[in-house]
Motif scaffolding. Structure first.
Motif, PDB file in Angstrom:
ATOM      1  N   VAL A 168       0.877  -7.036  21.448  1.00 45.45           N
ATOM      2  CA  VAL A 168       0.693  -5.439  20.375  1.00 45.45           C
ATOM      3  C   VAL A 168       0.496  -5.125  19.765  1.00 45.45           C
ATOM      4  N   THR A 169      -0.316  -4.039  18.205  1.00 39.39           N
ATOM      5  CA  THR A 169      -0.990  -4.136  17.426  1.00 39.39           C
ATOM      6  C   THR A 169      -0.592  -2.717  16.654  1.00 39.39           C
ATOM      7  N   ILE A 170       0.379  -2.562  15.818  1.00 38.17           N
ATOM      8  CA  ILE A 170       1.628  -1.301  15.066  1.00 38.17           C
ATOM      9  C   ILE A 170       1.074  -1.039  13.751  1.00 38.17           C
ATOM     10  N   ALA A 171       0.783  -0.069  13.512  1.00 39.49           N
ATOM     11  CA  ALA A 171      -0.034   0.594  12.761  1.00 39.49           C
ATOM     12  C   ALA A 171       1.197   0.926  11.671  1.00 39.49           C
ATOM     13  N   ASN A 172       1.689   0.884  10.209  1.00 40.97           N
ATOM     14  CA  ASN A 172       2.536   1.376   9.858  1.00 40.97           C
ATOM     15  C   ASN A 172       1.873   2.643   8.679  1.00 40.97           C
ATOM     16  N   ILE A 173       2.209   3.698   8.996  1.00 37.35           N
ATOM     17  CA  ILE A 173       1.494   4.407   8.129  1.00 37.35           C
ATOM     18  C   ILE A 173       2.679   5.793   7.389  1.00 37.35           C
ATOM     19  N   PHE A 174       2.672   5.493   5.713  1.00 39.58           N
ATOM     20  CA  PHE A 174       3.269   5.750   4.498  1.00 39.58           C
ATOM     21  C   PHE A 174       2.883   6.760   4.060  1.00 39.58           C
ATOM     22  N   PHE A 175       3.328   7.996   3.967  1.00 39.83           N
ATOM     23  CA  PHE A 175       2.927   9.174   3.367  1.00 39.83           C
ATOM     24  C   PHE A 175       3.523   9.449   2.225  1.00 39.83           C
ATOM     25  N   GLU A 176       4.945   8.758   1.995  1.00 41.36           N
ATOM     26  CA  GLU A 176       5.640   8.826   1.423  1.00 41.36           C
ATOM     27  C   GLU A 176       6.496   7.856   0.720  1.00 41.36           C
ATOM     28  N   ASN A 177       6.849   7.423  -0.635  1.00 42.32           N
ATOM     29  CA  ASN A 177       7.421   5.896  -1.211  1.00 42.32           C
ATOM     30  C   ASN A 177       8.796   6.009   0.376  1.00 42.32           C
ATOM     31  N   SER A 178       8.542   4.596   0.322  1.00 38.11           N
ATOM     32  CA  SER A 178       9.585   3.815   1.368  1.00 38.11           C
ATOM     33  C   SER A 178       9.828   2.544   0.698  1.00 38.11           C
ATOM     34  N   THR A 179      10.879   2.203   1.091  1.00 40.06           N
ATOM     35  CA  THR A 179      11.371   0.708   0.345  1.00 40.06           C
ATOM     36  C   THR A 179      12.045  -0.121   1.907  1.00 40.06           C
ATOM     37  N   ARG A 180      12.787   0.400   2.172  1.00 39.00           N
ATOM     38  CA  ARG A 180      14.001   0.102   3.012  1.00 39.00           C
ATOM     39  C   ARG A 180      13.638   0.926   4.657  1.00 39.00           C
ATOM     40  N   THR A 181      12.887   1.453   4.360  1.00 37.89           N
ATOM     41  CA  THR A 181      12.296   1.893   6.594  1.00 37.89           C
ATOM     42  C   THR A 181      11.678   1.234   6.548  1.00 37.89           C
ATOM     43  N   ARG A 182      10.635   1.355   5.358  1.00 43.03           N
ATOM     44  CA  ARG A 182       9.475   0.654   5.577  1.00 43.03           C
ATOM     45  C   ARG A 182       9.550  -1.161   5.938  1.00 43.03           C
ATOM     46  N   LEU A 183      10.353  -1.672   5.260  1.00 41.31           N
ATOM     47  CA  LEU A 183      10.338  -3.052   5.268  1.00 41.31           C
ATOM     48  C   LEU A 183      11.481  -3.323   6.632  1.00 41.31           C
ATOM     49  N   SER A 184      11.847  -2.729   7.152  1.00 47.33           N
ATOM     50  CA  SER A 184      13.380  -2.552   8.193  1.00 47.33           C
ATOM     51  C   SER A 184      11.699  -2.864   9.632  1.00 47.33           C
ATOM     52  N   PHE A 185      10.662  -2.258   9.006  1.00 48.97           N
ATOM     53  CA  PHE A 185      10.273  -1.861  10.505  1.00 48.97           C
ATOM     54  C   PHE A 185       9.018  -2.835  11.040  1.00 48.97           C
ATOM     55  N   GLU A 186       9.148  -3.401   9.479  1.00 48.49           N
ATOM     56  CA  GLU A 186       8.427  -4.687   9.097  1.00 48.49           C
ATOM     57  C   GLU A 186       8.813  -5.646  10.162  1.00 48.49           C
ATOM     58  N   LEU A 187       9.822  -5.901   9.469  1.00 48.53           N
ATOM     59  CA  LEU A 187      10.842  -6.979  10.356  1.00 48.53           C
ATOM     60  C   LEU A 187      10.911  -6.829  11.339  1.00 48.53           C
ATOM     61  N   ALA A 188      10.719  -5.894  12.306  1.00 53.51           N
ATOM     62  CA  ALA A 188      11.130  -5.558  13.071  1.00 53.51           C
ATOM     63  C   ALA A 188       9.855  -6.106  13.415  1.00 53.51           C
ATOM     64  N   GLN A 189       8.836  -5.468  13.528  1.00 52.96           N
ATOM     65  CA  GLN A 189       7.690  -5.105  14.459  1.00 52.96           C
ATOM     66  C   GLN A 189       7.037  -7.653  14.160  1.00 52.96           C
ATOM     67  N   LYS A 190       7.560  -8.221  13.364  1.00 52.07           N
ATOM     68  CA  LYS A 190       7.729  -9.384  12.955  1.00 52.07           C
ATOM     69  C   LYS A 190       8.354 -10.092  13.637  1.00 52.07           C
ATOM     70  N   ARG A 191       9.337  -9.633  13.988  1.00 52.39           N
ATOM     71  CA  ARG A 191      10.176 -10.888  15.246  1.00 52.39           C
ATOM     72  C   ARG A 191      10.234 -10.448  16.252  1.00 52.39           C
ATOM     73  N   LEU A 192       9.880  -9.516  16.794  1.00 47.14           N
ATOM     74  CA  LEU A 192       8.993  -9.287  18.219  1.00 47.14           C
ATOM     75  C   LEU A 192       7.264  -9.690  18.174  1.00 47.14           C
ATOM     76  N   SER A 193       7.041 -10.343  17.235  1.00 47.47           N
ATOM     77  CA  SER A 193       5.493 -11.096  17.048  1.00 47.47           C
ATOM     78  C   SER A 193       4.619 -10.515  17.326  1.00 47.47           C
ATOM     79  N   ALA A 194       4.416  -8.571  16.884  1.00 50.43           N
ATOM     80  CA  ALA A 194       3.981  -7.726  17.629  1.00 50.43           C
ATOM     81  C   ALA A 194       3.067  -7.832  16.301  1.00 50.43           C
ATOM     82  N   ASP A 195       1.041  -7.733  15.829  1.00 50.55           N
ATOM     83  CA  ASP A 195       0.581  -7.674  15.237  1.00 50.55           C
ATOM     84  C   ASP A 195       0.451  -6.460  13.951  1.00 50.55           C
TER      85      ASP A 195
END
Length: 312
Positions: free
Chosen positions: A51-78
């Motif tokens: 599965v390939t997932i795009a994280n598209i953030f039109f507003e600044n975010s650190t915690r939510t973006r990092l949390s999603f990115e980490l979740a995706q990496k833990r699931l082995s997504a691209d």
């Protein structure tokens, strides 16, 4: 994970209002499993390897973006990460064009934060991909509400019957609306508390209690969820000063210790220390703020996993 395929009743996660109570319980049960994974020496599973997932953030975010990115990496997504401020959006490209260009790269799922309410709903009707709302304006922030409710469930064993006070800038908060909807679907009682200028006029129609006295709210509740003052969304002054707000609605250790019971303190972050909450409260044993952060990864893993199952 077990071999049986479990799915949500909705193709996207656009808001808590689209989820049933069974959907929420399924997300929690799946997050329980993923939390076990996160505590192993090897914190990774191959569940979303294709599965390939795009994280598209039109507003600044650190915690939510990092949390999603980490979740995706833990699931082995691209993953593909996209920041609007450094993209063609700043040159006038439309939301649909931007996302369609990303989808042409064969992206399966889009995690999006946008400053306008309903942006995720709009997008879900125009592009062929699953949309996860990571916050749309002052509208909804469904994964934050899910991780908050999951943290309450972890602390007390269940959410049903618990009294939750949401305190602070309810007017500008996407966390507040999502939390109210989620907690009510799970059988909790909800109160909002803050200055009248920061409590939206419609809030009473949602079946919540309204209180303007912080001490009364704290004495009523089992859990106090302290919202951040969102100065970046305030186009006029809603209270005289941060100092006065802190005196009237800030939670400090003296106030916490004056209660005749022990309550649990939450905060969606980032914390304005010394404004809505003091450091000695944020770092106290009654605070589950760091548990919320940890649970955020497990909840987002569960949401992505369950949505991806619908593609099979």
């Amino acid at each position: 994970m077990a071999e049986q395929i479990l799915t949500l009743s909705t193709k996207h996660l656009l808001g808590i209002k689209d989820l049933t109570s069974r959907d929420i319980e399924l997300i929690f049960e799946t997050a329980d499993t993923f939390k076990d994974v996160l505590n192993r020496p090897i914190k990774k599973v191959p569940s979303l390897r294709d599965v390939t997932i795009a994280n598209i953030f039109f507003e600044n975010s650190t915690r939510t973006r990092l949390s999603f990115e980490l979740a995706q990496k833990r699931l082995s997504a691209d993953t593909v990460n996209f920041a609007a401020s450094s993209s063609s959006v700043s040159k006038g490209e439309t939301l649909i064009d931007t996302v369609n260009n990303i989808l042409s790269m064969k992206v399966d799922m889009v995690v999006m934060r946008h400053p306008y309410a309903g942006a995720g709903i709009f997008l879900s009707k125009h592009v062929n991909a699953q949309i996860v709302n990571a916050g749309d304006g002052a509208h909804e922030h469904p994964t934050q509400a899910l991780l908050d409710a999951f943290s309450i469930r972890e602390k007390y064993g269940e959410v049903s019957g618990k009294k939750i006070a949401i305190i602070g800038d309810v007017l500008h908060s996407r966390v507040a609306l999502s939390n109210i909807l989620c907690l009510q679907k799970l059988g909790a009682e909800v109160m909002v508390c803050g200055p009248s200028t920061l409590i939206p006029k419609y809030i009473g129609t949602l079946g919540v209690k309204i209180e303007h006295d912080l001490l009364k709210a704290l004495n009523w509740c089992d859990v106090a969820n302290m919202l951040r003052i969102q100065l970046e969304r305030q186009d006029i002054k809603y209270f005289p000063s941060l100092r006065e707000y802190s005196m009237m609605y800030g939670l400090n250790k003296q106030l916490l210790n004056s209660l005749d019971k022990e309550i649990t303190v939450m905060h969606p972050g980032p914390i304005n220390r010394g404004v809505e909450i003091t450091s000695d409260v944020a770092d106290s044993k009654q605070s589950i703020i760091l548990d919320q952060v940890e649970n955020g990864v497990a909840i987002r893993m569960a949401v992505l996993y369950l949505l991806a199952n619908q593609r099979k």
